[in-house]
Design an enzyme around this catalytic site. Structure first.
Site, PDB file in Angstrom:
ATOM      1  N   HIS A   1      22.811  14.365 -34.166  1.00  7.16           N
ATOM      2  CA  HIS A   1      24.094  14.070 -34.821  1.00  7.16           C
ATOM      3  C   HIS A   1      24.086  14.690 -36.207  1.00  7.16           C
ATOM      4  CE1 HIS A   1      25.305  10.284 -32.299  1.00  7.16           C
ATOM      5  NE2 HIS A   1      24.822  11.258 -31.562  1.00  7.16           N
TER       6      HIS A   1
ATOM      7  N   PRO B   1      20.128  -3.835 -40.313  1.00  9.32           N
ATOM      8  CA  PRO B   1      20.179  -2.573 -39.560  1.00  9.32           C
ATOM      9  C   PRO B   1      21.300  -1.610 -39.974  1.00  9.32           C
ATOM     10  CG  PRO B   1      20.798  -4.437 -38.174  1.00  9.32           C
ATOM     11  CD  PRO B   1      20.355  -5.009 -39.469  1.00  9.32           C
TER      12      PRO B   1
ATOM     13  N   LYS C   1      17.265   2.030 -40.910  1.00  9.46           N
ATOM     14  CA  LYS C   1      16.023   2.461 -41.560  1.00  9.46           C
ATOM     15  C   LYS C   1      14.748   1.896 -40.947  1.00  9.46           C
ATOM     16  CE  LYS C   1      17.639   5.115 -44.609  1.00  9.46           C
ATOM     17  NZ  LYS C   1      17.923   6.189 -43.711  1.00  9.46           N
TER      18      LYS C   1
ATOM     19  N   TYR D   1      20.936   8.352 -45.959  1.00 12.35           N
ATOM     20  CA  TYR D   1      21.028   8.117 -44.515  1.00 12.35           C
ATOM     21  C   TYR D   1      20.025   8.986 -43.745  1.00 12.35           C
ATOM     22  CZ  TYR D   1      23.244   6.786 -40.141  1.00 12.35           C
ATOM     23  OH  TYR D   1      23.480   6.259 -38.886  1.00 12.35           O
TER      24      TYR D   1
HETATM   25  C1  LIG Z   1      18.339  -5.286 -32.058  1.00 12.05           C
HETATM   26  C2  LIG Z   1      17.653  -4.393 -33.062  1.00 12.05           C
HETATM   27  C3  LIG Z   1      18.245  -3.179 -33.406  1.00 12.05           C
HETATM   28  C4  LIG Z   1      17.652  -2.359 -34.355  1.00 12.05           C
HETATM   29  N1  LIG Z   1      18.255  -1.166 -34.661  1.00 12.05           N
HETATM   30  C5  LIG Z   1      17.651  -0.329 -35.533  1.00 12.05           C
HETATM   31  C6  LIG Z   1      18.194   0.980 -35.812  1.00 12.05           C
HETATM   32  O1  LIG Z   1      19.242   1.377 -35.312  1.00 12.05           O
HETATM   33  N2  LIG Z   1      17.492   1.808 -36.635  1.00 12.05           N
HETATM   34  C7  LIG Z   1      16.303   1.425 -37.196  1.00 12.05           C
HETATM   35  O2  LIG Z   1      15.674   2.235 -37.899  1.00 12.05           O
HETATM   36  N3  LIG Z   1      15.773   0.194 -36.972  1.00 12.05           N
HETATM   37  C8  LIG Z   1      16.405  -0.688 -36.148  1.00 12.05           C
HETATM   38  N4  LIG Z   1      15.847  -1.891 -35.870  1.00 12.05           N
HETATM   39  C9  LIG Z   1      14.594  -2.246 -36.519  1.00 12.05           C
HETATM   40  C10 LIG Z   1      13.405  -1.618 -35.824  1.00 12.05           C
HETATM   41  O3  LIG Z   1      13.453  -1.868 -34.444  1.00 12.05           O
HETATM   42  C11 LIG Z   1      12.137  -2.202 -36.450  1.00 12.05           C
HETATM   43  O4  LIG Z   1      12.197  -1.969 -37.848  1.00 12.05           O
HETATM   44  C12 LIG Z   1      10.887  -1.548 -35.874  1.00 12.05           C
HETATM   45  O5  LIG Z   1      10.699  -1.968 -34.543  1.00 12.05           O
HETATM   46  C13 LIG Z   1       9.663  -1.915 -36.702  1.00 12.05           C
HETATM   47  O6  LIG Z   1       8.515  -1.444 -36.045  1.00 12.05           O
HETATM   48  P1  LIG Z   1       7.151  -2.205 -36.183  1.00 12.05           P
HETATM   49  O7  LIG Z   1       6.181  -1.418 -35.361  1.00 12.05           O
HETATM   50  O8  LIG Z   1       6.860  -2.453 -37.607  1.00 12.05           O
HETATM   51  O9  LIG Z   1       7.374  -3.644 -35.542  1.00 12.05           O
HETATM   52  P2  LIG Z   1       7.724  -4.025 -34.049  1.00 12.05           P
HETATM   53  O10 LIG Z   1       8.500  -2.968 -33.375  1.00 12.05           O
HETATM   54  O11 LIG Z   1       8.292  -5.399 -34.114  1.00 12.05           O
HETATM   55  O12 LIG Z   1       6.312  -4.059 -33.326  1.00 12.05           O
HETATM   56  C14 LIG Z   1       5.370  -5.072 -33.588  1.00 12.05           C
HETATM   57  C15 LIG Z   1       4.536  -5.285 -32.341  1.00 12.05           C
HETATM   58  O13 LIG Z   1       3.481  -6.182 -32.631  1.00 12.05           O
HETATM   59  C16 LIG Z   1       3.305  -7.039 -31.541  1.00 12.05           C
HETATM   60  N5  LIG Z   1       2.684  -8.274 -32.034  1.00 12.05           N
HETATM   61  C17 LIG Z   1       3.260  -9.249 -32.787  1.00 12.05           C
HETATM   62  N6  LIG Z   1       2.359 -10.197 -33.079  1.00 12.05           N
HETATM   63  C18 LIG Z   1       1.189  -9.816 -32.520  1.00 12.05           C
HETATM   64  C19 LIG Z   1      -0.110 -10.373 -32.492  1.00 12.05           C
HETATM   65  N7  LIG Z   1      -0.386 -11.535 -33.123  1.00 12.05           N
HETATM   66  N8  LIG Z   1      -1.082  -9.719 -31.832  1.00 12.05           N
HETATM   67  C20 LIG Z   1      -0.814  -8.545 -31.227  1.00 12.05           C
HETATM   68  N9  LIG Z   1       0.405  -7.957 -31.204  1.00 12.05           N
HETATM   69  C21 LIG Z   1       1.387  -8.589 -31.863  1.00 12.05           C
HETATM   70  C22 LIG Z   1       4.705  -7.259 -30.980  1.00 12.05           C
HETATM   71  O14 LIG Z   1       4.646  -7.611 -29.613  1.00 12.05           O
HETATM   72  C23 LIG Z   1       5.346  -5.897 -31.205  1.00 12.05           C
HETATM   73  O15 LIG Z   1       5.276  -5.055 -30.079  1.00 12.05           O
HETATM   74  C24 LIG Z   1      16.425  -2.750 -34.941  1.00 12.05           C
HETATM   75  C25 LIG Z   1      15.823  -3.952 -34.581  1.00 12.05           C
HETATM   76  C26 LIG Z   1      16.424  -4.776 -33.664  1.00 12.05           C
HETATM   77  C27 LIG Z   1      15.754  -6.079 -33.293  1.00 12.05           C
END
Ligand SMILES: Cc1cc2nc3c(=O)[nH]c(=O)nc-3n(C[C@H](O)[C@H](O)[C@H](O)COP(=O)(O)OP(=O)(O)OC[C@H]3O[C@@H](n4cnc5c(N)ncnc54)[C@H](O)[C@@H]3O)c2cc1C
Length: 376
Positions: A57, A277, A281, A369
């Protein structure tokens, strides 16, 4: 991603995940990848599917006061974004780690961290009913906002910053072709709405709602009527309806844990910070954190130096605070606040008129953005 980056440097890691591989590869969440995230996926050899199946995009639309105005990201910054679902990125990463015979422990429970202030911390967890322990050099808490790592940093050394918003997003996943070639962010008297996409056949749409509302209160007809009211245009353009196969309500908050490290523990991604969201980011910040960490570990193992690792929080937080501000600003400009006075409503509209009329203001929005805003 961190495990993959470390592997490229010849550094071993073990990934411990409480969910199954099938669960993480099918949970639909984020979808907007900034230029830097796209570039990184290409650099580490994992950009092929994103390039083939993702949608590049070069802009998005802001809708307000009955009209739509395009923010031309490419013309304003030279950069673009790709809409490629987070679970597809995860599939590519997990596939690469599995092909490299990495140790990925899925479906674990009872994870606990030990000896974080020693040089050989450990992680204990239960897998298939058996208690296991990994003794390692470092622990990286990439366990999201509900994980255990953040609380392993003593509150006495941690400063938490938080802003809760008085609204949530009602999200739907729809089987339909895209309503529009690009994303539409809409400010409407009835509340914010976002028309987004996840693939050619699956669309993601959101509208502002009461965070305490329940999906049971929203029939498909009521949802469509709300979305039509907020985004349809007088020129006849309408949001494309389809089969709604998921409904959920997410709360909105901004959060930063200002210390992202303690002893041999480092936090990355949602474990350390949350953004509403609106700025898209979340996944991009998580990727940026682990990129900084990977450089720190490289320096540690190649040169025996801790300097980059010691500065990890300071380095990562610069970009995080920029994204926190941008996400808060977009949220504040586009949502209806129950207590907003007529004066505040006019402030929002004037700001939207300015960012769509002034090249300087539009550039400021666009560079944030696409993730290319300067930070010191
Ligand atoms: C509905 C929704 C829409 C979103 N849309 C956007 C978007 O458009 N753009 C954007 O940039 N961001 C978006 N986000 C945010 C984005 O998804 C998160 O910021 C991103 O997933 C963060 O990644 P992470 O790896 O830090 O955490 P997570 O993706 O939450 O991964 C953490 C992992 O750790 C695991 N875990 C947790 N506790 C434990 C434990 N004790 N032991 C072992 N494993 C564990 C979990 O199962 C999970 O798989 C959205 C989030 C949601 C919920």
């Amino acid at each position: 991603m961190l495990s993959h980056l470390l592997h490229m440097q010849g550094i071993d890691s073990v990934v411990i995940e409480s969910r199954t591989r099938e669960q993480i590869e099918s949970t639909i969440r984020a979808g907007v990848l900034e230029q830097g995230t796209m570039d990184l996926l290409h650099e580490v050899g994992l950009g092929q599917r994103m390039a083939a199946e993702g949608a590049l995009h070069t802009g998005f639309d802001l809708s307000f006061n009955g009209g739509r105005h395009r923010i031309d990201l490419k013309a304003l910054t030279g950069h673009s974004i790709t809409v490629y679902a987070q679970h597809e990125v995860i599939k590519d990463l997990v596939g690469a780690r599995v092909s490299a015979n990495a140790q990925l422990e899925f479906g674990v429970s009872d994870t606990s961290l030990h000896g974080l202030d020693t040089e050989s911390p450990s992680i204990r967890y239960v897998k298939n009913g058996e208690v296991r322990e990994i003794v390692c050099d470092f622990v990286v808490g990439c366990d999201g906002s509900q994980g255990i790592s953040r609380s392993a940093i003593p509150e006495s050394v941690r400063m938490d910053y938080q802003r809760l918003y008085p609204f949530g997003w009602f999200g739907i996943l729809v089987e339909a072709p895209p309503s529009s070639d690009e994303l539409i962010y809409a400010r409407h008297e009835r509340g914010f709405a976002l028309i987004s996409t996840r693939s050619p056949n699956v669309q993601r749409m959101y509208f502002q709602c009461d965070p305490k509302d329940s999906v049971e209160n929203w029939s498909d007809d009521r949802i469509w009527s709300e979305l039509h009211a907020r985004v349809d245009q007088a020129d006849g353009w309408k949001v494309t309806e389809g089969k709604i196969f998921q409904k959920n309500i997410v709360g909105m908050r901004s959060f930063v844990s200002s210390v992202m490290q303690h002893g041999r523990l480092y936090l990355a991604g949602d474990a350390a910070h949350i953004v509403p969201p609106t700025g898209a980011k979340g996944i991009n910040l998580a990727i940026n954190d682990v990129l900084i960490l990977a450089e720190g570990f490289k320096q540690f193992y190649r040169e025996g130096k801790n300097e980059s690792l010691d500065r990890y929080s300071e380095t990562a937080l610069k970009r995080i605070w920029r994204a926190e501000h941008f996400s808060w600003w977009m949220t504040s400009m586009l949502h209806q606040f129950d207590d907003a006075s007529p004066f505040q409503q006019q402030m929002q509209l004037s700001e939207l008129a300015y960012v769509t009329a002034s090249r300087a203001a539009a550039t400021a929005l666009a560079e944030n953005y696409v993730g290319k805003a300067a930070v010191h």
